[in-house]
Design an enzyme around this catalytic site. Sequence first.
Site, PDB file in Angstrom:
ATOM      1  N   LYS A 160     -33.430  21.387  14.873  1.00 24.79           N
ATOM      2  CA  LYS A 160     -32.807  20.075  14.697  1.00 24.79           C
ATOM      3  C   LYS A 160     -32.131  19.658  15.985  1.00 24.79           C
ATOM      4  O   LYS A 160     -31.362  20.421  16.561  1.00 24.79           O
ATOM      5  CB  LYS A 160     -31.782  20.117  13.560  1.00 24.79           C
ATOM      6  CG  LYS A 160     -30.983  18.831  13.370  1.00 24.79           C
ATOM      7  CD  LYS A 160     -29.942  18.987  12.274  1.00 24.79           C
ATOM      8  CE  LYS A 160     -29.001  17.810  12.193  1.00 24.79           C
ATOM      9  NZ  LYS A 160     -27.961  17.984  11.164  1.00 24.79           N
ATOM     10  N   ASP A 209     -30.764  23.666   9.867  1.00 22.95           N
ATOM     11  CA  ASP A 209     -30.529  23.619  11.315  1.00 22.95           C
ATOM     12  C   ASP A 209     -30.039  24.995  11.773  1.00 22.95           C
ATOM     13  O   ASP A 209     -29.654  25.843  10.966  1.00 22.95           O
ATOM     14  CB  ASP A 209     -29.532  22.529  11.701  1.00 22.95           C
ATOM     15  CG  ASP A 209     -28.213  22.634  10.949  1.00 22.95           C
ATOM     16  OD1 ASP A 209     -27.688  23.758  10.815  1.00 22.95           O
ATOM     17  OD2 ASP A 209     -27.708  21.594  10.489  1.00 22.95           O
ATOM     18  N   ARG A 213     -15.183  18.412   9.973  1.00 20.52           N
ATOM     19  CA  ARG A 213     -16.335  18.357  10.889  1.00 20.52           C
ATOM     20  C   ARG A 213     -15.928  17.986  12.306  1.00 20.52           C
ATOM     21  O   ARG A 213     -16.704  18.214  13.250  1.00 20.52           O
ATOM     22  CB  ARG A 213     -17.375  17.356  10.371  1.00 20.52           C
ATOM     23  CG  ARG A 213     -18.124  17.846   9.139  1.00 20.52           C
ATOM     24  CD  ARG A 213     -19.112  16.818   8.648  1.00 20.52           C
ATOM     25  NE  ARG A 213     -18.447  15.682   8.017  1.00 20.52           N
ATOM     26  CZ  ARG A 213     -19.074  14.568   7.649  1.00 20.52           C
ATOM     27  NH1 ARG A 213     -20.374  14.431   7.865  1.00 20.52           N
ATOM     28  NH2 ARG A 213     -18.396  13.593   7.063  1.00 20.52           N
ATOM     29  N   GLY A 265       0.782  -1.233   0.000  1.00 17.43           N
ATOM     30  CA  GLY A 265       0.000   0.000   0.000  1.00 17.43           C
ATOM     31  C   GLY A 265       0.811   1.279   0.000  1.00 17.43           C
ATOM     32  O   GLY A 265       0.244   2.372   0.070  1.00 17.43           O
ATOM     33  N   GLU A 266       2.145   1.170  -0.061  1.00 12.50           N
ATOM     34  CA  GLU A 266       2.964   2.374  -0.088  1.00 12.50           C
ATOM     35  C   GLU A 266       3.015   2.950  -1.508  1.00 12.50           C
ATOM     36  O   GLU A 266       2.736   2.261  -2.486  1.00 12.50           O
ATOM     37  CB  GLU A 266       4.374   2.062   0.427  1.00 12.50           C
ATOM     38  CG  GLU A 266       4.375   1.612   1.884  1.00 12.50           C
ATOM     39  CD  GLU A 266       5.768   1.268   2.394  1.00 12.50           C
ATOM     40  OE1 GLU A 266       6.741   1.453   1.634  1.00 12.50           O
ATOM     41  OE2 GLU A 266       5.872   0.804   3.536  1.00 12.50           O
ATOM     42  N   ARG A 292     -29.990  16.249  17.711  1.00 11.85           N
ATOM     43  CA  ARG A 292     -29.369  14.954  17.439  1.00 11.85           C
ATOM     44  C   ARG A 292     -28.998  14.303  18.763  1.00 11.85           C
ATOM     45  O   ARG A 292     -28.222  14.850  19.546  1.00 11.85           O
ATOM     46  CB  ARG A 292     -28.115  15.114  16.569  1.00 11.85           C
ATOM     47  CG  ARG A 292     -27.523  13.783  16.103  1.00 11.85           C
ATOM     48  CD  ARG A 292     -26.195  14.004  15.373  1.00 11.85           C
ATOM     49  NE  ARG A 292     -26.343  14.820  14.192  1.00 11.85           N
ATOM     50  CZ  ARG A 292     -26.648  14.335  12.988  1.00 11.85           C
ATOM     51  NH1 ARG A 292     -26.847  13.030  12.826  1.00 11.85           N
ATOM     52  NH2 ARG A 292     -26.754  15.147  11.948  1.00 11.85           N
TER      53      ARG A 292
END
Length: 316
Positions: A201, A172, A97, A35-36, A203
Site C-alpha cells: 500500500k 498494509d 492516528r 454550546g457550553e 499513499r
Amino acid sequence: MLIFAPKTSSSLAGRVAAALGTVLAPSEEREFEGGEHKMRPLVDVCNEDVYVVQDLCGDANASANDKLCRLLFFVGALKDAGAERVTAITPYLAYARKDRRTQPRDPVTMRYVAALMEAVGIDRVVALEMHNEAAFDNAFRCHTLRLEAADVFVADIAKAVGDQPVVVMSPDIGGVKRAQRFREFLTSTLSREVDLAFMEKRRTKGVVSGATVVGDLAGRAVIIYDDMIVSGSTILRACQASRQAGARTVLVAAAHAAFLPAASQIFSSHAADNVLVTDSIELRPEFEQWLDSGLRVCSIAPLIARTIRDLASHRD
C-alpha cells in the site's frame, strides 16, 4: 466501584454495566447557550474507584472535540469531588492516528490529548486496538491498557471458516504485527496452522495505490484484519485483490466502524462475504441496512466488563 457515562456513550456503557450485573451511576448533564455544558455525579464519589466510558469518535450528535471536552470536564469534577481513582474507558481514542510528524511543524496531537487527560487527573486510560501501539504507550505518563479486538472476533471467525485452509492478511505493511497476533489467536482456537499475508500500500497526497499481495491466497479463506474502517478504500482494495488471487472466502474484521458514507462500497460491491466490527463506535444509521446482510457487530461490552472487574479487584 462506580461506572459513569456521558449521554453520548450511554448505549455502550449500559451494555458494559449490564455485563457487570450493575447499572450506570446517576449523573446530571446540562446544556447552556453558546454550546457550553456541565456534567456532575449525583452520588457521592469520595474515595471511590470510578470508571467513565466515553468513545471519542465524532458523530451526528457530538464532534470528537466535544466528546473529549465532556470527558475531561467530568473527570475534573469527579476528582474535585474526591474520587480516589478515575479510569477513562475510551474504546475509540480521538486523534490516536495523529501520532507523528509527517510534515514540517506538524502537531503530534495524540501526545497533546494525553497531556490534557493527565492534567485533569485521569489515573488510567483503557483503549481498544490502537492504530500505533508504541506511540500510544509513549504518549502517556499515566497508566494505560490496550485491549485487543481479537478477543471479540476469534470465535465468530473460527466458526465462519470451518475446516477451510485459512490465511490472515494485513491490508498494509504497517498492520502486519496486528495481523500476526490475530493469526496466533486463530491458530490456537482452530488448533491448526494459519498462514499470514500482507498487501502493498502506498499513499501519495491522499491517493492510495499498490496491489501486490505477499502470500498464497488461492483456495483459502482470507481474513483481512485491520484496526478500523473509515472510507473503506483500503479494505475494498484488499478484498478485490484477495478475489483476484483466488480466495475461496473473504472475511473482514476491523475493531472500529468509523464509517464515512463512502464505506458503503464495501457492502454494495459484495467484495467481502462478511464484515465484522465492534460496537466501540455507535453504528451510523445508514449502515444498519447491511446488518445480517454482510455486516455483523460484535459487542466489546463483555471484554470491557472483564477488564473493569480485573482492575477493580487489583485496586492499589
